[in-house]
Design a protein around this motif. Structure first.
Motif, PDB file in Angstrom:
ATOM      1  N   SER A   7       0.827  -1.210   0.000  1.00  0.00           N
ATOM      2  CA  SER A   7       0.000   0.000   0.000  1.00  0.00           C
ATOM      3  C   SER A   7       0.860   1.258   0.000  1.00  0.00           C
ATOM      4  O   SER A   7       0.519   2.247  -0.659  1.00  0.00           O
ATOM      5  N   VAL A  12      -2.178  -2.006  -5.212  1.00  0.00           N
ATOM      6  CA  VAL A  12      -3.314  -2.709  -4.644  1.00  0.00           C
ATOM      7  C   VAL A  12      -2.963  -4.191  -4.564  1.00  0.00           C
ATOM      8  O   VAL A  12      -2.345  -4.742  -5.470  1.00  0.00           O
ATOM      9  N   THR A  27      -9.452  -8.268  -4.732  1.00  0.00           N
ATOM     10  CA  THR A  27      -8.498  -7.202  -4.436  1.00  0.00           C
ATOM     11  C   THR A  27      -8.830  -6.636  -3.066  1.00  0.00           C
ATOM     12  O   THR A  27      -9.978  -6.635  -2.635  1.00  0.00           O
ATOM     13  N   PHE A  29      -7.258  -3.674   0.134  1.00  0.00           N
ATOM     14  CA  PHE A  29      -6.326  -2.607   0.433  1.00  0.00           C
ATOM     15  C   PHE A  29      -6.266  -2.372   1.926  1.00  0.00           C
ATOM     16  O   PHE A  29      -7.094  -2.853   2.690  1.00  0.00           O
ATOM     17  N   ASN A 135     -15.213  -3.267  -1.756  1.00  0.00           N
ATOM     18  CA  ASN A 135     -13.782  -3.298  -1.486  1.00  0.00           C
ATOM     19  C   ASN A 135     -13.586  -3.960  -0.132  1.00  0.00           C
ATOM     20  O   ASN A 135     -14.448  -3.865   0.746  1.00  0.00           O
TER      21      ASN A 135
END
Length: 163
Positions: A7, A12, A27, A29, A135
């Protein structure tokens, strides 16, 4: 944590999870610990997952449901008109805050991530790929159980001025 280092490089993280019947690509983060940035998570549907449980109440940490009931939770969120984006027929994106204790097995982590991927794939197939994006935010420390500080002391009945 490796994901934090990635990060900090403005990249990512991608995960590939193989099961007996499917391959999932996810994905995720996390915040770079040295950036000093403040993240804004407004205008999102927040879902908190710790280990293999979903915590659906911000006010009560004892209210949780098993990750296997994610479909029910997502269907409930989709049924609420206030979760739609302004003047659009698509939902606000979901932010899944994910924390795993150090003693959680790799198979449990895999099970949780696969359940998330499968349930959002189910929604994409039935409603379209833009309807409910998500996300995953990976946490190194579970900060949702931090207790608030105690209230300030009560003011005295009267204040005496000494000259």
């Amino acid at each position: 944590m490796e994901i934090e280092r990635i990060s900090c490089d403005k990249k990512v993280s991608g995960l590939k999870i193989n099961t007996k019947t499917k391959v999932h690509y996810i994905t995720g983060f996390t915040s770079c610990p040295t950036s000093g940035e403040i993240n804004c998570y407004f205008r999102r549907i927040n879902i908190r997952v710790k280990n293999d449980s979903i915590f659906n109440s911000w006010s009560n940490m004892n209210e949780s449901i098993p990750i296997e009931n994610l479909k029910i939770e997502l269907d409930t969120l989709m049924s609420k008109p206030y979760n739609l984006q302004y003047k659009k027929e698509i939902l606000k994106p979901a932010l899944i805050s994910l924390y795993m204790d150090d003693d959680i097995s790799v198979s449990t982590i895999k099970k949780v991530l696969c359940e998330i991927a499968e349930q959002f794939q189910r929604i994409r197939i039935s409603k379209g790929s833009e309807y409910f994006k998500f996300n995953i935010l990976f946490y190194e420390m579970y900060s949702f159980e931090v207790k608030p500080p105690p209230p300030p002391p009560l003011k005295p009945e009267k204040i005496e001025i000494v000259e």
